[in-house]
Motif scaffolding. Structure first.
Motif, PDB file in Angstrom:
ATOM      1  N   ASN A  58       8.882   1.920   3.656  1.00 37.02           N
ATOM      2  CA  ASN A  58       9.895   0.887   3.395  1.00 37.02           C
ATOM      3  C   ASN A  58      10.618   1.021   2.058  1.00 37.02           C
ATOM      4  OD1 ASN A  58       9.412  -1.269   5.735  1.00 37.02           O
ATOM      5  ND2 ASN A  58       7.406  -0.580   5.044  1.00 37.02           N
ATOM      6  N   GLN A  59      10.015   1.748   1.124  1.00 30.61           N
ATOM      7  CA  GLN A  59      10.633   1.950  -0.187  1.00 30.61           C
ATOM      8  C   GLN A  59      10.985   0.639  -0.891  1.00 30.61           C
ATOM      9  OE1 GLN A  59      11.072   5.089  -1.684  1.00 30.61           O
ATOM     10  NE2 GLN A  59       9.755   5.685   0.033  1.00 30.61           N
ATOM     11  N   GLY A  60      10.207  -0.422  -0.615  1.00 26.95           N
ATOM     12  CA  GLY A  60      10.441  -1.699  -1.273  1.00 26.95           C
ATOM     13  C   GLY A  60      11.576  -2.514  -0.681  1.00 26.95           C
ATOM     14  N   HIS A  61      12.143  -2.050   0.456  1.00 25.16           N
ATOM     15  CA  HIS A  61      13.245  -2.773   1.095  1.00 25.16           C
ATOM     16  C   HIS A  61      12.707  -3.628   2.241  1.00 25.16           C
ATOM     17  CE1 HIS A  61      15.878  -0.350  -1.318  1.00 25.16           C
ATOM     18  NE2 HIS A  61      15.584   0.770  -0.681  1.00 25.16           N
ATOM     19  N   GLY A  62      13.595  -4.402   2.874  1.00 23.58           N
ATOM     20  CA  GLY A  62      13.237  -5.173   4.047  1.00 23.58           C
ATOM     21  C   GLY A  62      12.518  -6.467   3.728  1.00 23.58           C
ATOM     22  N   ALA A  82       0.846  -1.191   0.000  1.00 24.60           N
ATOM     23  CA  ALA A  82       0.000   0.000   0.000  1.00 24.60           C
ATOM     24  C   ALA A  82       0.882   1.241   0.000  1.00 24.60           C
ATOM     25  CB  ALA A  82      -0.905  -0.011   1.221  1.00 24.60           C
ATOM     26  N   PRO A  83       0.346   2.376  -0.476  1.00 22.87           N
ATOM     27  CA  PRO A  83       1.152   3.600  -0.543  1.00 22.87           C
ATOM     28  C   PRO A  83       1.855   3.958   0.757  1.00 22.87           C
ATOM     29  CG  PRO A  83      -0.868   3.905  -1.775  1.00 22.87           C
ATOM     30  CD  PRO A  83      -0.971   2.553  -1.120  1.00 22.87           C
ATOM     31  N   VAL A  84       1.180   3.823   1.904  1.00 19.46           N
ATOM     32  CA  VAL A  84       1.826   4.216   3.159  1.00 19.46           C
ATOM     33  C   VAL A  84       3.023   3.332   3.465  1.00 19.46           C
ATOM     34  CG1 VAL A  84       0.385   2.771   4.675  1.00 19.46           C
ATOM     35  CG2 VAL A  84       1.390   4.892   5.551  1.00 19.46           C
ATOM     36  N   TYR A 117      -5.836   7.513   2.967  1.00 20.43           N
ATOM     37  CA  TYR A 117      -4.624   7.872   2.219  1.00 20.43           C
ATOM     38  C   TYR A 117      -4.235   6.755   1.250  1.00 20.43           C
ATOM     39  CZ  TYR A 117       0.336   8.371   1.220  1.00 20.43           C
ATOM     40  OH  TYR A 117       1.548   8.429   0.578  1.00 20.43           O
ATOM     41  N   ASN A 118      -4.343   5.501   1.687  1.00 19.64           N
ATOM     42  CA  ASN A 118      -3.998   4.381   0.811  1.00 19.64           C
ATOM     43  C   ASN A 118      -4.884   4.328  -0.424  1.00 19.64           C
ATOM     44  OD1 ASN A 118      -1.835   3.388   2.305  1.00 19.64           O
ATOM     45  ND2 ASN A 118      -3.139   2.099   3.589  1.00 19.64           N
ATOM     46  N   MET A 119      -6.134   4.793  -0.295  1.00 18.82           N
ATOM     47  CA  MET A 119      -7.039   4.824  -1.447  1.00 18.82           C
ATOM     48  C   MET A 119      -6.766   6.021  -2.345  1.00 18.82           C
ATOM     49  SD  MET A 119     -10.612   3.920   0.491  1.00 18.82           S
ATOM     50  CE  MET A 119     -10.607   2.882   1.943  1.00 18.82           C
ATOM     51  N   PHE A 120      -6.420   7.145  -1.707  1.00 14.49           N
ATOM     52  CA  PHE A 120      -6.209   8.397  -2.450  1.00 14.49           C
ATOM     53  C   PHE A 120      -4.912   9.049  -1.967  1.00 14.49           C
ATOM     54  CE2 PHE A 120     -10.820   7.741  -1.777  1.00 14.49           C
ATOM     55  CZ  PHE A 120     -11.214   7.527  -3.097  1.00 14.49           C
ATOM     56  N   PRO A 121      -3.749   8.559  -2.438  1.00 19.06           N
ATOM     57  CA  PRO A 121      -2.452   9.016  -1.919  1.00 19.06           C
ATOM     58  C   PRO A 121      -2.198  10.512  -2.080  1.00 19.06           C
ATOM     59  CG  PRO A 121      -2.197   7.017  -3.213  1.00 19.06           C
ATOM     60  CD  PRO A 121      -3.604   7.472  -3.419  1.00 19.06           C
ATOM     61  N   TRP A 122      -2.861  11.144  -3.026  1.00 17.42           N
ATOM     62  CA  TRP A 122      -2.651  12.579  -3.225  1.00 17.42           C
ATOM     63  C   TRP A 122      -3.153  13.394  -2.036  1.00 17.42           C
ATOM     64  CZ3 TRP A 122      -7.382  15.039  -3.261  1.00 17.42           C
ATOM     65  CH2 TRP A 122      -8.494  14.251  -3.589  1.00 17.42           C
TER      66      TRP A 122
END
Length: 521
Positions: free
Chosen positions: A136-140, A129-131, A245-250
């Motif tokens: 994590n930026q795709g790490h971990g 999800a965006p949050v 926020y996860n639904m509408f990240p903007w």
């Protein structure tokens, strides 16, 4: 006979019609109202055109609204409750829309097991999800996919085992931490207090001893702040504003909870970086103190060997460390809080636990080997995990390929919610799923028995990497505390008045409460 394709609950895409799509060009000097209306129409077209057209093969579900999906039908504070109710109507595989995002929900033991274990490859990827991408930026290891995730998960599992998970070394560290925790409880001299912080500090120290090779004093302000931020972040991640926020990240910059979360993450990263820097300065390749040392040694070797595109870089280390701390602190600490609350709520169960401990163990320290001789106590711990259902929805998955599942077609890239609470409350697996009943784990002779529906750590490729450590901690902390203390409600509060309604959050925590820990000897 199957449903008619005219059933709007089954086939929301049939409400679309190309007859209302504007065909005339938008004039460059159109009014703001016209432009806004046109934008809305285009968004509606996009939404409905994104729905699969071959509706007959899709999992059923409630009809979504344009843009909003089904969010008005979901309890924003406890979405798992709504999803459980929807499963009663639409079955064990159904579709809901979180805003414009399509989600397939899996409910019940048979369905969740089939997806996560029997078809682990198809359902084994992580939906980020965006949050969690922000964090994590795709790490971990928690919110990552691909080769990096595979390498970090393998590294974490290997080193958790090497540093004692499931072994005598970890047992000795937990027993030592039990003594520190008991000393803290004794300071309250039987007066009422909130168990939350001390139990979280104890659980976090176990992760710290394995990750860093050190433990912290409970009154260390830096340690307290770190643990409190972990708990706050997990709470914030499950709140309604973050789900929005996860639904509408903007919307991010306008959401206070998101700003607080990002501030906490920055502080955690900074402090983690400082601890790692200190460990790096004192690193001895011939004497690993913990997982960070092992990572730094591996990183150094790959750099010296000229390995390109190595997964052993600082970003992966920081995120992996924070993943382990978050997972190892909150869920274990929260489960222990539930266990003590339930003992105070049901004193007759507490009586039976303490009688068994006194009869089998006496005053000596409980060890892991004693578990097989403490069937009732073991059943109480398992039943606490089942009833509390600390993680009601598994961290979302995503399909790695097109898959036909129980007769339904699910496209590659579809978000999947395994509803773990529906497994732990499955009426086909549990005699009285909504009551605290340790007999769920006992046979007619009082011996401990496992139940297939016991799935608090999830299952399959994404099962919790620290399950063995968590099970050991829960057993040793719980038995050590019950040997020495009688847990009761605070003065003026009856057992019936103790509230078992969980608080809002990503995990299900007890509502704020106090207990008395009365010393037994």
């Amino acid at each position: 006979m199957g449903r008619s394709l005219q059933d709007p609950d089954h086939c929301p895409c049939l409400v679309t019609s190309c007859s209302w799509i504007p065909t005339s060009p938008i004039l460059p000097f159109a009014s703001p109202t016209t432009m806004l209306g046109t934008a809305l129409v285009l968004l509606l077209v996009y939404f409905f055109s994104s729905l699969d057209q071959d509706c007959g093969k899709e999992p059923p579900g409630p009809r979504p609204l344009p843009l909003l999906g089904n969010i008005l039908q979901l309890d924003p504070h406890k979405p798992h409750n709504t999803l459980c109710k929807l499963s009663k109507k639409y079955g064990s595989v159904f579709t809901v829309y979180f805003g414009p995002k399509k989600v397939v929900v899996l409910a019940g033991y048979t369905t969740v097991k089939q997806a996560l274990i029997n078809q682990a490859q198809e359902f084994g990827e992580r939906e980020i999800a965006p949050v969690f991408m922000d964090i994590n930026q795709g790490h971990g290891i928690l919110f990552a996919n691909g080769d990096s995730w595979k390498e970090m998960r393998h590294f974490a599992l290997t080193n958790l085992r090497d540093f004692g998970m499931g072994k005598k070394a970890a047992e000795e560290k937990i027993i030592q931490e039990c003594q520190y925790l008991i000393q803290e409880f004794e300071k309250y001299e039987g007066k009422a207090f909130d168990t939350k912080h001390l139990l979280n500090y104890a659980a976090s120290n176990m992760i710290s001893s394995i990750v860093y090779g050190i433990r912290f004093e409970y009154n260390d302000p830096q340690f307290q702040a770190m643990v409190d931020r972990i708990n706050e972040n997990i709470h914030l991640a499950g709140t309604a504003p973050i789900q929005l926020y996860n639904m509408f990240p903007w919307l991010g910059s306008w959401i206070k909870s998101w700003r607080m979360l990002m501030k906490n993450i920055k502080m955690n990263v900074r402090e983690t970086r400082d601890v790692i820097r200190h460990l790096k300065e004192t690193l001895n390749p011939h004497m690993c103190r913990g997982i960070v040392d092992s990572f730094l040694i591996r990183k150094q070797k790959e750099e010296n060997s000229g390995v390109l595109d190595s997964h052993y870089h600082e970003e992966n280390l920081i995120v992996t460390v924070n993943n382990l701390f978050a997972a190892g602190t909150d869920t274990t600490g929260t489960t222990l809080r539930w266990s003590l609350l339930l003992m105070a709520k049901y004193p007759h169960i507490q009586d039976q636990v303490q009688e068994e401990l006194s009869r089998v163990i006496g005053n000596r320290q409980v060890v892991v080997e004693d578990r097989k001789n403490l069937p009732f106590t073991d059943a109480v711990i398992h039943e606490t995990q089942r009833l509390a259902s600390v993680t009601p929805i598994a961290i979302p998955h995503i399909t790695s390929q097109d898959v036909t599942f129980q007769g339904y077609f699910i496209k590659k890239g579809t978000t999947v919610y395994p509803l773990l609470i529906s497994v732990l409350n499955d009426e086909s697996e549990w005699e009285s799923p909504h009551t605290f009943n340790p007999a769920h784990f006992l046979d007619e002779n009082g011996k401990f028995v496992r139940n297939n529906g016991f799935m608090p750590f999830s299952a399959g490729r994404r099962v919790c990497v620290g399950e063995s450590l968590a099970r050991m901690e829960l057993f040793l902390f719980f038995t050590s505390l019950l040997q020495r203390f009688r847990f009761t409600p605070p003065p003026g509060v009856t057992e019936e008045e103790l509230d078992l309604t969980p608080a809002e959050g990503f995990n299900l925590c007890p509502a704020p409460h106090q207990l008395c820990a009365v010393k037994q000897f």
